[in-house]
Design a protein around this motif. Sequence first.
Motif, mmCIF file in Angstrom:
data_model
loop_
_atom_site.group_PDB
_atom_site.id
_atom_site.type_symbol
_atom_site.label_atom_id
_atom_site.label_comp_id
_atom_site.label_asym_id
_atom_site.label_seq_id
_atom_site.Cartn_x
_atom_site.Cartn_y
_atom_site.Cartn_z
ATOM 1 N N GLN A 336 0.818 -1.207 0.000
ATOM 2 C CA GLN A 336 0.000 0.000 0.000
ATOM 3 C C GLN A 336 0.858 1.266 0.000
ATOM 4 O OE1 GLN A 336 -3.364 -0.025 2.823
ATOM 5 N NE2 GLN A 336 -2.982 -2.206 3.159
ATOM 6 N N SER A 337 2.145 1.133 -0.308
ATOM 7 C CA SER A 337 3.070 2.264 -0.276
ATOM 8 C C SER A 337 3.425 2.705 -1.696
ATOM 9 C CB SER A 337 4.347 1.877 0.478
ATOM 10 O OG SER A 337 4.059 1.526 1.817
ATOM 11 N N ILE A 338 3.358 4.009 -1.913
ATOM 12 C CA ILE A 338 3.658 4.566 -3.233
ATOM 13 C C ILE A 338 5.108 4.267 -3.627
ATOM 14 C CG2 ILE A 338 3.825 6.693 -4.582
ATOM 15 C CD1 ILE A 338 1.620 7.855 -2.773
ATOM 16 N N LEU A 339 6.023 4.308 -2.670
ATOM 17 C CA LEU A 339 7.430 4.064 -2.968
ATOM 18 C C LEU A 339 7.613 2.693 -3.608
ATOM 19 C CD1 LEU A 339 10.359 5.107 -2.735
ATOM 20 C CD2 LEU A 339 10.451 4.070 -0.462
ATOM 21 N N SER A 340 7.037 1.671 -3.020
ATOM 22 C CA SER A 340 7.140 0.323 -3.581
ATOM 23 C C SER A 340 6.431 0.227 -4.922
ATOM 24 C CB SER A 340 6.551 -0.701 -2.602
ATOM 25 O OG SER A 340 7.327 -0.791 -1.434
ATOM 26 N N TYR A 341 5.282 0.874 -5.019
ATOM 27 C CA TYR A 341 4.502 0.818 -6.256
ATOM 28 C C TYR A 341 5.291 1.343 -7.441
ATOM 29 C CZ TYR A 341 0.869 2.035 -9.652
ATOM 30 O OH TYR A 341 0.126 2.162 -10.803
ATOM 31 N N ARG A 342 6.022 2.431 -7.230
ATOM 32 C CA ARG A 342 6.754 3.037 -8.333
ATOM 33 C C ARG A 342 8.042 2.281 -8.650
ATOM 34 N NH1 ARG A 342 5.928 9.456 -8.737
ATOM 35 N NH2 ARG A 342 6.177 8.797 -10.909
ATOM 36 N N ILE A 343 8.669 1.684 -7.644
ATOM 37 C CA ILE A 343 9.868 0.889 -7.893
ATOM 38 C C ILE A 343 9.518 -0.388 -8.655
ATOM 39 C CG2 ILE A 343 11.705 -0.464 -6.777
ATOM 40 C CD1 ILE A 343 11.756 1.619 -4.558
ATOM 41 N N GLN A 344 8.336 -0.943 -8.408
ATOM 42 C CA GLN A 344 7.958 -2.195 -9.058
ATOM 43 C C GLN A 344 7.299 -1.994 -10.421
ATOM 44 O OE1 GLN A 344 5.198 -4.188 -6.476
ATOM 45 N NE2 GLN A 344 3.429 -3.018 -7.165
ATOM 46 N N SER A 345 7.118 -0.730 -10.822
ATOM 47 C CA SER A 345 6.483 -0.446 -12.108
ATOM 48 C C SER A 345 7.523 -0.355 -13.216
ATOM 49 C CB SER A 345 5.703 0.870 -12.032
ATOM 50 O OG SER A 345 5.171 1.204 -13.309
ATOM 51 N N SER A 346 7.130 -0.738 -14.409
ATOM 52 C CA SER A 346 7.951 -0.522 -15.604
ATOM 53 C C SER A 346 7.201 0.354 -16.608
ATOM 54 C CB SER A 346 8.322 -1.868 -16.245
ATOM 55 O OG SER A 346 7.155 -2.617 -16.545
ATOM 56 N N GLU A 347 6.173 1.039 -16.133
ATOM 57 C CA GLU A 347 5.323 1.874 -16.990
ATOM 58 C C GLU A 347 5.856 3.305 -17.026
ATOM 59 O OE1 GLU A 347 0.726 3.604 -17.115
ATOM 60 O OE2 GLU A 347 1.275 2.006 -15.716
ATOM 61 N N THR A 348 6.048 3.836 -18.224
ATOM 62 C CA THR A 348 6.502 5.222 -18.374
ATOM 63 C C THR A 348 5.528 6.166 -17.682
ATOM 64 O OG1 THR A 348 7.520 4.697 -20.501
ATOM 65 C CG2 THR A 348 7.100 7.023 -20.021
ATOM 66 N N GLY A 349 6.065 7.089 -16.913
ATOM 67 C CA GLY A 349 5.230 8.019 -16.173
ATOM 68 C C GLY A 349 4.916 7.554 -14.769
ATOM 69 N N VAL A 350 5.212 6.295 -14.486
ATOM 70 C CA VAL A 350 4.978 5.747 -13.154
ATOM 71 C C VAL A 350 6.294 5.291 -12.536
ATOM 72 C CG1 VAL A 350 3.829 3.949 -11.800
ATOM 73 C CG2 VAL A 350 2.628 5.037 -13.716
ATOM 74 N N LEU A 351 7.112 4.581 -13.329
ATOM 75 C CA LEU A 351 8.314 3.961 -12.775
ATOM 76 C C LEU A 351 9.274 4.988 -12.201
ATOM 77 C CD1 LEU A 351 10.765 2.732 -15.592
ATOM 78 C CD2 LEU A 351 9.269 4.709 -15.809
ATOM 79 N N MET A 352 9.973 4.586 -11.183
ATOM 80 C CA MET A 352 11.052 5.355 -10.582
ATOM 81 C C MET A 352 12.238 4.427 -10.373
ATOM 82 S SD MET A 352 10.680 8.597 -9.941
ATOM 83 C CE MET A 352 9.378 9.839 -10.044
ATOM 84 N N PRO A 353 13.456 4.899 -10.665
ATOM 85 C CA PRO A 353 13.782 6.173 -11.308
ATOM 86 C C PRO A 353 13.180 6.287 -12.718
ATOM 87 C CG PRO A 353 15.736 5.127 -10.372
ATOM 88 C CD PRO A 353 14.660 4.112 -10.352
ATOM 89 N N GLU A 354 12.977 7.513 -13.159
ATOM 90 C CA GLU A 354 12.321 7.755 -14.443
ATOM 91 C C GLU A 354 13.194 7.351 -15.626
ATOM 92 O OE1 GLU A 354 9.439 11.533 -13.771
ATOM 93 O OE2 GLU A 354 11.584 11.965 -13.628
ATOM 94 N N LEU A 355 14.513 7.475 -15.475
ATOM 95 C CA LEU A 355 15.448 7.127 -16.537
ATOM 96 C C LEU A 355 16.464 6.126 -16.003
ATOM 97 C CD1 LEU A 355 16.204 10.629 -18.092
ATOM 98 C CD2 LEU A 355 14.786 8.832 -19.085
ATOM 99 N N GLY A 356 17.097 5.396 -16.913
ATOM 100 C CA GLY A 356 18.187 4.524 -16.519
ATOM 101 C C GLY A 356 17.813 3.069 -16.353
ATOM 102 N N ARG A 357 16.526 2.760 -16.469
ATOM 103 C CA ARG A 357 16.125 1.361 -16.387
ATOM 104 C C ARG A 357 14.859 1.131 -17.188
ATOM 105 N NH1 ARG A 357 11.737 -0.259 -13.284
ATOM 106 N NH2 ARG A 357 10.885 1.247 -11.786
ATOM 107 N N SER A 358 14.753 -0.083 -17.726
ATOM 108 C CA SER A 358 13.522 -0.547 -18.358
ATOM 109 C C SER A 358 12.927 -1.713 -17.584
ATOM 110 C CB SER A 358 13.792 -0.991 -19.804
ATOM 111 O OG SER A 358 14.267 0.079 -20.595
ATOM 112 N N LEU A 359 13.787 -2.399 -16.827
ATOM 113 C CA LEU A 359 13.377 -3.578 -16.079
ATOM 114 C C LEU A 359 13.175 -3.244 -14.611
ATOM 115 C CD1 LEU A 359 15.915 -6.152 -17.571
ATOM 116 C CD2 LEU A 359 13.545 -5.754 -18.295
#
Length: 380
Positions: A336-359
Amino acid sequence: MPRWSAIAARLTAGATLVLSGILSSCQDSGPRFFDSSNYPEQLSEWQLLQVRSGQLELSDAVLPYELATPLFSDYALKLRTVWLPDGGSARYRDNEPFDFPVGTVISKTFYYPMDTTTTDEPRLLKASANTSLMNSGSLALDAARLIETRLLVHQPGGWEALPYVWNETQTDATLQITGDIQRLQLEDSTFAYVVPNRNECASCHVTDQNKGDLSPIGPAARHLNRLVTHTDGEQVPQLDVWQQRGWLSGLPTTERIPVNSSWDNTGNTTEQRARAYLDINCGHCHQPGGSGDTSGLFLHAAETSAMRLGVCKPPVAAGRGAGGHRFSILPGHPEQSILSYRIQSSETGVLMPELGRSLVHEEGLALVNSWIADQTGACN
């Protein structure tokens, strides 16, 4: 975490003399420096590293270095080197990257280990972030695939970033100001490996938006304060190596040097490991003055406020990047944490970090999730 002072004290006089001899024997012609109007098309012209007889070899004049916890980049390994001009020395700083003289060139070569046991086309393998295929200053190219080399060059007007992309024959890399996208087969899946263009480098390396200047990230005390293995097999403090070479001035006593944990060293606490991981992957943006400043979320190593680290902190702007969650960190609940949600995403506009990874870095995500799961308390 080992005490560097105790380790340094155990170094014998003989080992110190061996190390001094190694450093003073660097007698090759050395790298070349180019001004910003004359950057070469081929990486080999810098003479930082060369391909010879199927080996990627470092110039004797450059110094390879390693980070306690490196940035995740789609499971690639990285060979990092630094070169300073004759008579130059970096000035030690506690929390910021070292102050390097004009003429410094920092390189980072991204590569993958290859599985050569199959009869088919050798496939690329995921690599542990803290491993290396280097052996005595060279890298065997029959076991590795070179992808890109990024340079940071300290010109009189500031640092400049240059991306070089390696050719298919693995003989040289060509300057690609506009970046590159390569479809790579990594183990059992295919993904888009992105080489950033020159302007995109600023998204990470401009660590203070008020100044707008590029800066190195990794060559800072807390990242470099670790042991490294020298050619004689001795484990030595890395910052002592820099000082022995004459490339670092103002180094304080060991007890005063900040240190980051290694993210995959289970001998350290989960919190130490997770904070080090977030520091190197996110802290250059999520720090005062960084591009993530306006979010109010600060993930750099020096942050001590639980709220600023994300605990019970609502997002500044709710959107799909929040994934419907209310807090950056909900103690005990990574799902339920945004930090985990964004680290586990590979969707542009959601994933963090925004650059430097696709996986998604599954192991890093698991670490951050464990850190959040260990936290207690409730958010009002």
